[in-house]
Design a protein around this motif. Structure first.
Motif, PDB file in Angstrom:
ATOM      1  N   GLY A 239      29.542  39.106 134.806  1.00  0.00           N
ATOM      2  CA  GLY A 239      29.863  37.939 135.807  1.00  0.00           C
ATOM      3  C   GLY A 239      28.918  36.844 135.319  1.00  0.00           C
ATOM      4  N   MET A 240      27.535  37.253 135.227  1.00  0.00           N
ATOM      5  CA  MET A 240      26.559  35.828 134.683  1.00  0.00           C
ATOM      6  C   MET A 240      26.913  35.139 133.567  1.00  0.00           C
ATOM      7  N   VAL A 241      27.409  36.008 132.302  1.00  0.00           N
ATOM      8  CA  VAL A 241      27.670  35.261 131.522  1.00  0.00           C
ATOM      9  C   VAL A 241      28.859  34.640 131.327  1.00  0.00           C
ATOM     10  N   ALA A 242      30.030  35.199 132.348  1.00  0.00           N
ATOM     11  CA  ALA A 242      31.277  34.267 132.592  1.00  0.00           C
ATOM     12  C   ALA A 242      30.791  33.107 133.258  1.00  0.00           C
ATOM     13  N   GLY A 243      30.100  32.901 134.244  1.00  0.00           N
ATOM     14  CA  GLY A 243      29.835  31.966 134.744  1.00  0.00           C
ATOM     15  C   GLY A 243      29.118  30.695 134.203  1.00  0.00           C
ATOM     16  N   VAL A 244      28.192  31.197 133.009  1.00  0.00           N
ATOM     17  CA  VAL A 244      27.432  30.452 132.124  1.00  0.00           C
ATOM     18  C   VAL A 244      28.489  29.585 131.257  1.00  0.00           C
ATOM     19  N   LEU A 245      29.404  30.488 130.884  1.00  0.00           N
ATOM     20  CA  LEU A 245      30.519  29.781 129.879  1.00  0.00           C
ATOM     21  C   LEU A 245      31.263  28.873 130.636  1.00  0.00           C
ATOM     22  N   LEU A 246      31.596  29.255 131.887  1.00  0.00           N
ATOM     23  CA  LEU A 246      32.538  28.105 132.573  1.00  0.00           C
ATOM     24  C   LEU A 246      31.705  26.803 132.847  1.00  0.00           C
ATOM     25  N   ILE A 247      30.363  26.877 133.000  1.00  0.00           N
ATOM     26  CA  ILE A 247      29.635  25.704 133.428  1.00  0.00           C
ATOM     27  C   ILE A 247      29.328  24.877 132.258  1.00  0.00           C
ATOM     28  N   LEU A 248      29.264  25.684 131.098  1.00  0.00           N
ATOM     29  CA  LEU A 248      29.410  24.802 129.663  1.00  0.00           C
ATOM     30  C   LEU A 248      30.673  24.111 129.519  1.00  0.00           C
ATOM     31  N   LEU A 249      31.676  25.023 129.894  1.00  0.00           N
ATOM     32  CA  LEU A 249      32.981  24.368 129.365  1.00  0.00           C
ATOM     33  C   LEU A 249      33.287  22.896 130.565  1.00  0.00           C
ATOM     34  N   LEU A 250      33.042  23.018 131.632  1.00  0.00           N
ATOM     35  CA  LEU A 250      32.795  21.894 132.404  1.00  0.00           C
ATOM     36  C   LEU A 250      32.171  20.718 132.048  1.00  0.00           C
ATOM     37  N   VAL A 251      30.933  21.266 131.615  1.00  0.00           N
ATOM     38  CA  VAL A 251      29.772  20.056 131.081  1.00  0.00           C
ATOM     39  C   VAL A 251      30.611  19.244 129.598  1.00  0.00           C
ATOM     40  N   TRP A 252      31.289  19.994 129.035  1.00  0.00           N
ATOM     41  CA  TRP A 252      31.865  19.627 127.970  1.00  0.00           C
ATOM     42  C   TRP A 252      33.012  18.853 127.998  1.00  0.00           C
ATOM     43  N   LEU A 253      33.901  19.174 129.160  1.00  0.00           N
ATOM     44  CA  LEU A 253      35.067  18.504 129.655  1.00  0.00           C
ATOM     45  C   LEU A 253      34.538  16.784 130.148  1.00  0.00           C
ATOM     46  N   LEU A 254      33.495  17.150 130.997  1.00  0.00           N
ATOM     47  CA  LEU A 254      33.137  15.913 131.477  1.00  0.00           C
ATOM     48  C   LEU A 254      32.476  14.922 130.445  1.00  0.00           C
ATOM     49  N   VAL A 255      31.807  15.324 129.500  1.00  0.00           N
ATOM     50  CA  VAL A 255      31.275  14.454 128.588  1.00  0.00           C
ATOM     51  C   VAL A 255      32.514  13.932 127.695  1.00  0.00           C
ATOM     52  N   ARG A 256      33.481  14.778 127.299  1.00  0.00           N
ATOM     53  CA  ARG A 256      34.555  14.237 126.494  1.00  0.00           C
ATOM     54  C   ARG A 256      35.303  13.219 127.014  1.00  0.00           C
ATOM     55  N   ARG A 257      35.354  13.352 128.509  1.00  0.00           N
ATOM     56  CA  ARG A 257      36.413  12.373 129.153  1.00  0.00           C
ATOM     57  C   ARG A 257      35.387  10.974 129.300  1.00  0.00           C
ATOM     58  N   LYS A 258      34.092  11.089 129.666  1.00  0.00           N
ATOM     59  CA  LYS A 258      33.278   9.892 129.579  1.00  0.00           C
ATOM     60  C   LYS A 258      33.417   9.226 128.279  1.00  0.00           C
ATOM     61  N   GLY A 259      33.434   9.774 127.130  1.00  0.00           N
ATOM     62  CA  GLY A 259      33.508   9.367 125.740  1.00  0.00           C
ATOM     63  C   GLY A 259      34.784   8.796 125.666  1.00  0.00           C
ATOM     64  N   LYS A 260      35.783   9.349 126.017  1.00  0.00           N
ATOM     65  CA  LYS A 260      37.186   8.700 125.953  1.00  0.00           C
ATOM     66  C   LYS A 260      37.123   7.457 126.697  1.00  0.00           C
ATOM     67  N   LYS A 261      36.862   7.667 128.016  1.00  0.00           N
ATOM     68  CA  LYS A 261      36.808   6.283 128.776  1.00  0.00           C
ATOM     69  C   LYS A 261      36.006   4.999 127.933  1.00  0.00           C
ATOM     70  N   ARG A 262      34.844   5.485 127.569  1.00  0.00           N
ATOM     71  CA  ARG A 262      34.104   4.308 126.829  1.00  0.00           C
ATOM     72  C   ARG A 262      34.783   3.924 125.639  1.00  0.00           C
ATOM     73  N   HIS A 263      35.383   4.646 124.845  1.00  0.00           N
ATOM     74  CA  HIS A 263      36.384   4.108 123.771  1.00  0.00           C
ATOM     75  C   HIS A 263      37.464   3.245 124.284  1.00  0.00           C
ATOM     76  N   GLU A 264      38.296   3.411 125.223  1.00  0.00           N
ATOM     77  CA  GLU A 264      39.368   2.778 125.774  1.00  0.00           C
ATOM     78  C   GLU A 264      38.653   1.501 126.387  1.00  0.00           C
ATOM     79  N   GLU A 265      37.532   1.170 126.842  1.00  0.00           N
ATOM     80  CA  GLU A 265      36.882   0.009 127.213  1.00  0.00           C
ATOM     81  C   GLU A 265      36.513  -0.863 126.138  1.00  0.00           C
ATOM     82  N   GLU A 266      36.031  -0.063 124.986  1.00  0.00           N
ATOM     83  CA  GLU A 266      35.785  -0.891 123.867  1.00  0.00           C
ATOM     84  C   GLU A 266      36.897  -1.548 123.117  1.00  0.00           C
ATOM     85  N   GLU A 267      38.047  -0.705 123.115  1.00  0.00           N
ATOM     86  CA  GLU A 267      39.288  -1.156 122.557  1.00  0.00           C
ATOM     87  C   GLU A 267      40.003  -2.455 123.292  1.00  0.00           C
ATOM     88  N   ARG A 268      40.031  -2.293 124.602  1.00  0.00           N
ATOM     89  CA  ARG A 268      40.608  -3.251 125.467  1.00  0.00           C
ATOM     90  C   ARG A 268      40.719  -4.565 124.857  1.00  0.00           C
TER      91      ARG A 268
END
Length: 372
Positions: A239-268
């Motif tokens: 369970g601890m290993v699964a929780g750590v993997l889930l947290i890492l996945l959420l962090v990766w999704l947030l970072v990716r979303r933030k990078g995509k938003k910054r890219h759209e603002e630069e292209e607008r």
């Protein structure tokens, strides 16, 4: 006595000869007896010699007295550790050895000579070495219902070494005996087998190694593990290993979303907006010039405008807005500063009056034009 020392006595002394056996622990001090009644009859006639026969059968001198001189540094191994224990001239030629070492073990022979008379004394010295601190180990997994072996062994010490296992009493009422289903392995003296482990088998166990020189001990703790507890621990770890993997996945999704938003603002800023509103044209009151010049000027004004819709409206309205012969128009036209004609003179109002009277006669033709 050790078999080797018995062999030395029978070989060097004789089976019927008298000898003394002394056992001492290493690092202690020992005195080997030697007495004689040979008085000092003549000057320089007394000689005393101590000899050592080691386990290999080789013989060497330890200390001697000859010619009124004592020689006690005859061997490098015993240098500074051997001396006469008493007044050897008065009849006591005993030998004293300090800080005994295992290599001091062997057969010692005291030989006293005076004027052709000899006195022999034999002492067998055995140096005992206490067991080294044993090492306690567990062999096997301490699981409920299984078997576990307790191993204990000293790396050095005078043989024979005996090993004893017992439980350490940690609380009141606890027995020091081994669990009922315990078996001593006679092929390995320091090994005991605990069979069919239960919760009562858990505790602290002590092994004691002892011989003639002394004893040393070590302890080891046994903790019996339940099968269910092992499963719970494995589940918790998963369970601890699964929780750590889930947290890492959420962090990766947030970072990716933030990078995509910054890219759209630069292209607008680089995008061309197709729905942008066209710039508004100014309404200019037409002058009394001819309709042909109005049409051409409105056309040139239209070409300079950036809005196509306004241009088409002006072009559509131009033919209808042409004034009839003899009539002045009251409509407004689109145009820029270039299309603006000469301003009418303020003092002449005749054309405007004629246009108003004509508008009264022709109501259908006097309707003002509206720009779209």
């Amino acid at each position: 006595m050790a078999p080797l020392l018995l062999w030395l006595v029978s070989c060097c002394v004789g089976a019927s000869a008298a000898y003394t056996e002394i056992k001492k622990v290493a690092e202690e001090k020992v005195t080997l007896p030697c007495h004689h009644q040979l008085g000092l009859q003549e000057k320089g006639a007394l000689d005393i010699e101590w000899l050592l026969t080691d386990s290999k059968g080789s013989q060497k001198a330890v200390i001697t007295y000859s010619g009124h001189h004592v020689y006690d540094n005859l061997t490098e191994e015993q240098k500074g550790r051997v001396a006469f224990a008493s007044n050897f001239l008065a009849g006591d030629a005993s030998l004293q050895i300090e800080s005994l070492k295992p290599r001091d073990e062997g057969l010692y022979t005291c030989k006293v000579k005076n004027s052709g008379h000899y006195v022999w004394s034999h002492v067998v010295l055995k140096v005992l070495v206490r067991p080294s601190k044993p090492k306690c180990e567990l062999e096997g997994e301490p699981r409920e219902g299984g078997d576990l072996a307790l191993q204990c062994e000293s790396s050095s010490g005078t043989e024979p070494i005996a090993y004893h296992w017992q439980r350490v009493r940690e609380k009141e009422g606890q027995e020091e005996r081994l669990p009922p289903r315990s078996r001593i392995d006679h092929s390995s003296p320091g090994r005991v087998l605990l069979q069919n482990l239960t919760a009562a088998s858990s505790g602290l166990y002590r092994c004691t190694a002892d011989n003639e020189a002394g004893k040393e001990s070590c302890v080891v703790r046994v903790t019996v593990q339940y099968v269910q507890s092992i499963g719970m621990v494995a589940g918790a770890v998963t369970g601890m290993v699964a929780g750590v993997l889930l947290i890492l996945l959420l962090v990766w999704l947030l970072v990716r979303r933030k990078g995509k938003k910054r890219h759209e603002e630069e292209e607008r800023p680089n995008e061309i907006r197709e729905d942008a509103e066209a710039p508004k044209a100014r309404l200019v009151k037409p002058s009394s010039s001819s309709s042909g010049s109005q049409s051409s000027r409105s056309g040139s004004s239209c070409t300079r405008s950036t809005a196509n819709s306004a241009c088409r409206s002006q072009r559509t309205l131009s033919p209808e807005a042409a004034p009839r012969p003899g009539l002045a128009t009251g409509t407004f036209r689109l145009g820029g500063p270039e299309a603006r004609g000469p301003e009418p003179k303020r003092g002449h109002h005749t054309p405007l009056a004629k246009a108003q009277s004509t508008a009264g006669r022709l109501p259908g033709q006097s309707r003002p034009l509206q720009t779209v």
